[in-house]
Design an enzyme around this catalytic site. Structure first.
Site, PDB file in Angstrom:
ATOM      1  N   ASP A 178       0.870  -1.178   0.000  1.00  0.00           N
ATOM      2  CA  ASP A 178       0.000   0.000   0.000  1.00  0.00           C
ATOM      3  C   ASP A 178       0.907   1.228   0.000  1.00  0.00           C
ATOM      4  O   ASP A 178       2.142   1.120  -0.152  1.00  0.00           O
ATOM      5  CB  ASP A 178      -0.996  -0.042   1.173  1.00  0.00           C
ATOM      6  CG  ASP A 178      -0.363   0.256   2.520  1.00  0.00           C
ATOM      7  OD1 ASP A 178       0.885   0.372   2.604  1.00  0.00           O
ATOM      8  OD2 ASP A 178      -1.113   0.393   3.511  1.00  0.00           O
ATOM      9  N   CYS A 224       3.046  -2.978   4.134  1.00  0.00           N
ATOM     10  CA  CYS A 224       2.199  -1.832   4.463  1.00  0.00           C
ATOM     11  C   CYS A 224       3.001  -0.989   5.463  1.00  0.00           C
ATOM     12  O   CYS A 224       4.215  -1.158   5.574  1.00  0.00           O
ATOM     13  CB  CYS A 224       0.824  -2.267   4.986  1.00  0.00           C
ATOM     14  SG  CYS A 224       0.818  -3.122   6.566  1.00  0.00           S
ATOM     15  N   THR A 254       3.074  -0.911   8.833  1.00  0.00           N
ATOM     16  CA  THR A 254       3.639  -1.714   9.922  1.00  0.00           C
ATOM     17  C   THR A 254       3.879  -3.162   9.530  1.00  0.00           C
ATOM     18  O   THR A 254       4.541  -3.892  10.268  1.00  0.00           O
ATOM     19  CB  THR A 254       2.666  -1.743  11.110  1.00  0.00           C
ATOM     20  OG1 THR A 254       1.426  -2.316  10.642  1.00  0.00           O
ATOM     21  CG2 THR A 254       2.428  -0.350  11.670  1.00  0.00           C
ATOM     22  N   HIS A 303      10.394 -23.736   9.119  1.00  0.00           N
ATOM     23  CA  HIS A 303       9.361 -24.342   9.968  1.00  0.00           C
ATOM     24  C   HIS A 303       7.942 -24.050   9.485  1.00  0.00           C
ATOM     25  O   HIS A 303       7.080 -24.913   9.572  1.00  0.00           O
ATOM     26  CB  HIS A 303       9.493 -23.831  11.411  1.00  0.00           C
ATOM     27  CG  HIS A 303      10.671 -24.418  12.132  1.00  0.00           C
ATOM     28  ND1 HIS A 303      10.862 -24.294  13.489  1.00  0.00           N
ATOM     29  CD2 HIS A 303      11.740 -25.137  11.667  1.00  0.00           C
ATOM     30  CE1 HIS A 303      11.989 -24.901  13.851  1.00  0.00           C
ATOM     31  NE2 HIS A 303      12.547 -25.410  12.758  1.00  0.00           N
ATOM     32  N   HIS A 363       6.861 -30.276  10.850  1.00  0.00           N
ATOM     33  CA  HIS A 363       6.380 -28.935  10.503  1.00  0.00           C
ATOM     34  C   HIS A 363       5.251 -29.015   9.466  1.00  0.00           C
ATOM     35  O   HIS A 363       4.339 -28.195   9.493  1.00  0.00           O
ATOM     36  CB  HIS A 363       7.535 -28.079   9.994  1.00  0.00           C
ATOM     37  CG  HIS A 363       8.644 -27.978  10.991  1.00  0.00           C
ATOM     38  ND1 HIS A 363       8.465 -27.414  12.236  1.00  0.00           N
ATOM     39  CD2 HIS A 363       9.925 -28.421  10.952  1.00  0.00           C
ATOM     40  CE1 HIS A 363       9.590 -27.484  12.912  1.00  0.00           C
ATOM     41  NE2 HIS A 363      10.498 -28.098  12.159  1.00  0.00           N
TER      42      HIS A 363
HETATM   43  C1  RB5 Z   1      -1.975   3.049   6.324  1.00  0.00           C
HETATM   44  O1  RB5 Z   1      -2.021   4.328   6.863  1.00  0.00           O
HETATM   45  C2  RB5 Z   1      -1.610   2.032   7.393  1.00  0.00           C
HETATM   46  O2  RB5 Z   1      -2.659   1.874   8.281  1.00  0.00           O
HETATM   47  C3  RB5 Z   1      -1.239   0.712   6.749  1.00  0.00           C
HETATM   48  O3  RB5 Z   1      -0.157   0.913   5.888  1.00  0.00           O
HETATM   49  C4  RB5 Z   1      -0.793  -0.399   7.673  1.00  0.00           C
HETATM   50  O4  RB5 Z   1       0.215   0.029   8.538  1.00  0.00           O
HETATM   51  C5  RB5 Z   1      -1.853  -1.139   8.363  1.00  0.00           C
HETATM   52  O5  RB5 Z   1      -1.610  -2.082   9.136  1.00  0.00           O
END
Ligand code: RB5
Length: 145
Positions: free
Chosen positions: A8, A65, A67, A98, A133
């Site tokens: 994203d 994304c 995080t 695993h 596994h």
């Molecule tokens: C986008 O702002 C953010 O929420 C997305 O990239 C991600 O971190 C969601 O888990």
């Protein structure tokens, strides 16, 4: 080996970094987007990559994304997808050995690009060990049946 990659907007910069880093590498990357920093929804990005992978159009996937958490949750709703957020050298190796992870996940806003490259190199060169596994993966896939 062909690897599909998608992010994203929160992972856009890291995706571009990886595409540049792995240019001319023996691993071929297929970029499934997003293609700008404009805000988009990570569940749709995860779905597109997972469908691509499950159709046999790439052997492994990379999702990014902000995080790495939201896109992991979305990807792991797909039967046959094992998406692992790689946060260290051992995790990168064990995710393959695993868990037979077929999608490596990263956080574009939480991880350093040079660390991500190291984790990805480890991930790509490791192999699934099978045995006990595989039984555990079967237990995940057959849950509730
Ligand atoms: C986008 O702002 C953010 O929420 C997305 O990239 C991600 O971190 C969601 O888990």
């Amino acid at each position: 080996m062909k690897v599909a990659i998608a992010s994203d907007h929160g992972g856009f910069t890291l995706k571009n970094y990886l595409l540049t880093h792995y240019h001319n590498h023996d691993v071929v990357f297929e970029d499934l987007g997003t293609h700008s920093e404009e805000s988009c929804d990570y569940p749709l990005i995860a779905d597109a990559l997972c469908r691509y992978l499950l159709a046999g159009r790439a052997e492994l996937g990379i999702l990014i994304c902000g995080t790495g958490i939201g896109i992991s949750i979305a990807a792991n709703r797909h039967q046959g997808i094992r998406a692992a957020l790689l946060y260290g050298d051992d995790a990168a190796r064990l995710a393959r050995e695993h868990n037979n992870a077929n999608v490596a996940v990263f956080g574009g806003r939480t991880q350093k690009p040079e660390d991500v490259v190291r984790y990805l190199d480890i991930f790509l060169s490791a192999s699934f060990e099978g045995g006990r596994h595989q039984r555990r993966i079967d237990e995940i896939d057959n849950k509730g049946e």
